[in-house]
Design a protein around this motif. Structure first.
Motif, mmCIF file in Angstrom:
data_model
loop_
_atom_site.group_PDB
_atom_site.id
_atom_site.type_symbol
_atom_site.label_atom_id
_atom_site.label_comp_id
_atom_site.label_asym_id
_atom_site.label_seq_id
_atom_site.Cartn_x
_atom_site.Cartn_y
_atom_site.Cartn_z
ATOM 1 N N GLY A 1 1.315 7.144 2.433
ATOM 2 C CA GLY A 1 1.667 6.075 1.439
ATOM 3 C C GLY A 1 1.291 6.571 0.029
ATOM 4 O O GLY A 1 0.450 7.619 0.075
ATOM 5 N N GLY B 1 0.623 2.729 -1.640
ATOM 6 C CA GLY B 1 1.465 2.439 -0.680
ATOM 7 C C GLY B 1 0.989 2.277 0.886
ATOM 8 O O GLY B 1 -0.029 3.223 1.200
ATOM 9 N N GLY B 2 1.498 1.763 1.932
ATOM 10 C CA GLY B 2 1.156 1.606 2.994
ATOM 11 C C GLY B 2 1.534 3.012 3.854
ATOM 12 O O GLY B 2 2.487 3.564 3.629
ATOM 13 N N SER B 3 0.578 3.638 4.616
ATOM 14 C CA SER B 3 1.047 4.774 5.449
ATOM 15 C C SER B 3 1.484 4.286 6.789
ATOM 16 O O SER B 3 1.589 3.462 7.233
ATOM 17 C CB SER B 3 -0.154 5.632 5.651
ATOM 18 N N ASN C 1 5.248 -1.190 -0.044
ATOM 19 C CA ASN C 1 5.003 -0.666 -1.340
ATOM 20 C C ASN C 1 3.640 -1.418 -1.832
ATOM 21 O O ASN C 1 3.371 -2.476 -1.623
ATOM 22 C CB ASN C 1 6.137 -0.594 -2.395
ATOM 23 N N GLY D 1 6.118 7.169 -1.681
ATOM 24 C CA GLY D 1 5.632 7.452 -0.231
ATOM 25 C C GLY D 1 6.109 8.633 0.231
ATOM 26 O O GLY D 1 7.396 8.695 0.066
ATOM 27 N N ALA E 1 6.927 5.899 4.160
ATOM 28 C CA ALA E 1 5.755 5.289 3.789
ATOM 29 C C ALA E 1 6.071 4.518 2.546
ATOM 30 O O ALA E 1 6.942 4.828 1.581
ATOM 31 C CB ALA E 1 4.918 6.289 3.731
ATOM 32 N N GLY E 2 5.041 3.656 2.217
ATOM 33 C CA GLY E 2 5.143 2.886 0.965
ATOM 34 C C GLY E 2 5.044 3.530 -0.151
ATOM 35 O O GLY E 2 4.067 4.551 -0.149
ATOM 36 N N ASP F 1 -1.449 -0.349 6.055
ATOM 37 C CA ASP F 1 -0.992 0.834 6.979
ATOM 38 C C ASP F 1 0.077 0.207 7.957
ATOM 39 O O ASP F 1 -0.419 -0.964 8.593
ATOM 40 C CB ASP F 1 -2.008 1.733 7.413
#
Ligand SMILES: Nc1nc2c(ncn2[C@@H]2O[C@H](COP(=O)(O)OP(=O)(O)OP(=O)(O)O)[C@@H](O)[C@H]2O)c(=O)[nH]1
Ligand SMILES: [Mg+2]
Length: 428
Positions: free
Chosen positions: A119, A41-43, A68, A146, A12-13, A84
């Protein structure tokens, strides 16, 4: 190509770092705190897509990374959150954490989704730390990393009933006769190499999903023939339709076939014999079938219904469908995993007092090590170049009882303590 298992890495980010910045005002050298927070951060989210029927995509996509979050900006600007990442998986996919062997998610419903790697949260900038007591905080947080993990995906097809039996008894011919599925049918063994699903409509309006499975032979649960790897596709079915070649057209005795297959179902880890079973005596159009059917019934010890049919001449197919639909109505929903096989039930991050779980253990060199998911995250978000951040970190450790636990282990002022790969001096 049908692929029902895959191992991939997901990351994850990271959250963006918060920053320290100051407002600039006329004649004022240092105005108020002005540093913004980092973005999240993106999941990585897995979501069921009913249009997919294999894990083939994951044969080529072995690493999945989400973006990120952005760093915070000056003028209290919030860094952008990263989106995400939604990854589509077929219905019936179980996601395991490779390290622990525990289940992160079992994705069975249409549209169901689960966060597979979370994230990181954006770190807070110094503006976020301003209070009436501290109007000019000169510290910020780093972004939270992440989550990163290796996951194993296992597809166990989602069907109400499964057709099981020896090779060439007519399983694929049956599903082709009662649904729109068009599997290959041929007079040699192991024609079917992967499960085929078909939607079956009963004349009275009911319907169910049927799975045609590769043929089983003696020893399948130990891996003989195509074996064991396909038995997992029976796990989610609520009713087992056991197909026998009642004409014994290949020279085997139908009753002995039946006993052998049931032994395999029994030896499989979940004891599949506990499921309701319907015996379908196929190939009634062939010579000898009628006599064999009587002998079969006379030897049968279980009180399973026996439905004589001919998939080839379509004889008695509706009777079979009604029996299956009736049995399904009475069959219980089967849950194929135990509660304690799930990751979330084993790795609760907080203890009974709502404090993060941690352990204090001695490394081989005698130095005490603190481990614990939340403590380690907190550590990673601390900017150790900032005196105040370090002070806040120690304060939090004290609040969570880490100091106390270390002291109980005999750690004294000036001793070294480890978290992850870093060492500190323990100071009371
Ligand atoms: N006479 C007769 N032949 C049948 C009947 N049902 C199937 N067959 C024949 O039996 C052979 C095997 O049929 P399949 O449907 O491929 O058998 P299967 O159980 O799916 O076999 P595997 O996929 O190898 O496990 C084919 O030649 C079919 O035409 C039937 O009711 N009567
Ligand atoms: Mg077949």
């Amino acid at each position: 190509m049908f692929i029902d298992e895959a191992i991939i890495k997901v990351k994850a980010g990271d959250g963006g770092d918060g920053i320290v910045a100051w407002r600039r005002e006329f004649k004022v050298e240092r105005g108020g705190p002005f540093g913004g927070n980092g973005g999240n951060g993106g999941s990585i989210i897995f979501k069921v897509d009913p249009g997919l029927s294999t894990l083939l995509d994951f044969k080529y996509q072995k690493h999945i990374r989400a973006k990120n979050g952005e760093r915070g900006g000056t003028k209290v600007q919030h860094g952008k959150n990263a989106p995400d990442l939604i990854i589509r998986v077929p219905q019936g996919t179980t996601v395991y954490d490779v390290k622990t062997g525990l289940i992160i998610a079992d994705l069975v419903e249409v549209g169901q989704d689960a966060v597979i790697a979370k994230g990181g949260r954006g770190g807070r900038g110094n503006a976020a730390f301003a209070t009436s007591r501290n109007v000019a905080p000169d510290y910020c947080e780093l972004g939270e990393p992440g989550e990163e993990r290796e996951v194993k995906l296992v597809l166990k097809v989602l069907a109400d009933v499964g057709l099981v039996g020896f090779p060439s008894v007519g399983k694929s011919t049956i599903i082709a006769a009662v649904s729109a599925a068009r599997p290959k049918i041929a007079p040699y063994h192991f024609t079917t190499l992967h499960p085929n699903l078909g939607v079956v409509s009963v004349p009275d309006g009911r319907s169910f999903v049927m799975a045609d499975l590769p043929g089983l032979i003696e020893g399948a649960s130990q891996g003989a023939g195509l074996g064991f790897q396909f038995l997992k596709h029976i796990e989610r079915t609520r009713v087992i339709v056991h197909v026998v070649d009642i004409a014994g057209s290949e020279g085997r005795d139908p009753y002995e076939d039946y006993v052998k297959i049931n032994n395999e179902l029994k030896s499989y880890k979940m004891n599949l014999l506990k499921r309701p079973q319907i015996i379908v005596a196929n190939k009634m159009d062939l010579p000898g079938a009628k006599e064999n059917l009587e002998k079969f019934k006379a030897r049968l010890q279980e009180d399973y219904p026996v439905i004589p049919i001919s998939a080839a001449t379509r004889e008695n197919l509706n009777a079979m469908l009604y029996t299956i639909a009736d049995t399904l109505e009475k069959a219980e929903y089967v849950s194929i995993y135990e509660e304690d096989e799930f990751f979330e039930n084993q790795y609760l991050k907080l203890d009974d007092d709502n404090k993060p779980k941690f352990t204090v253990e001695q490394d081989p060199d005698g130095v005490y090590r603190v481990t614990g998911e939340l403590i380690e995250r907190l550590f990673k978000m601390t900017n150790f170049n900032q005196h105040e951040s370090v002070r806040r970190f120690s304060k939090t450790l004290r609040k969570y009882g880490v100091d106390q636990a270390l002291r109980e282990k005999g750690v004294k002022d000036g001793d070294t303590v480890r978290i992850l790969n870093y060492e500190f001096e323990f100071l009371d």
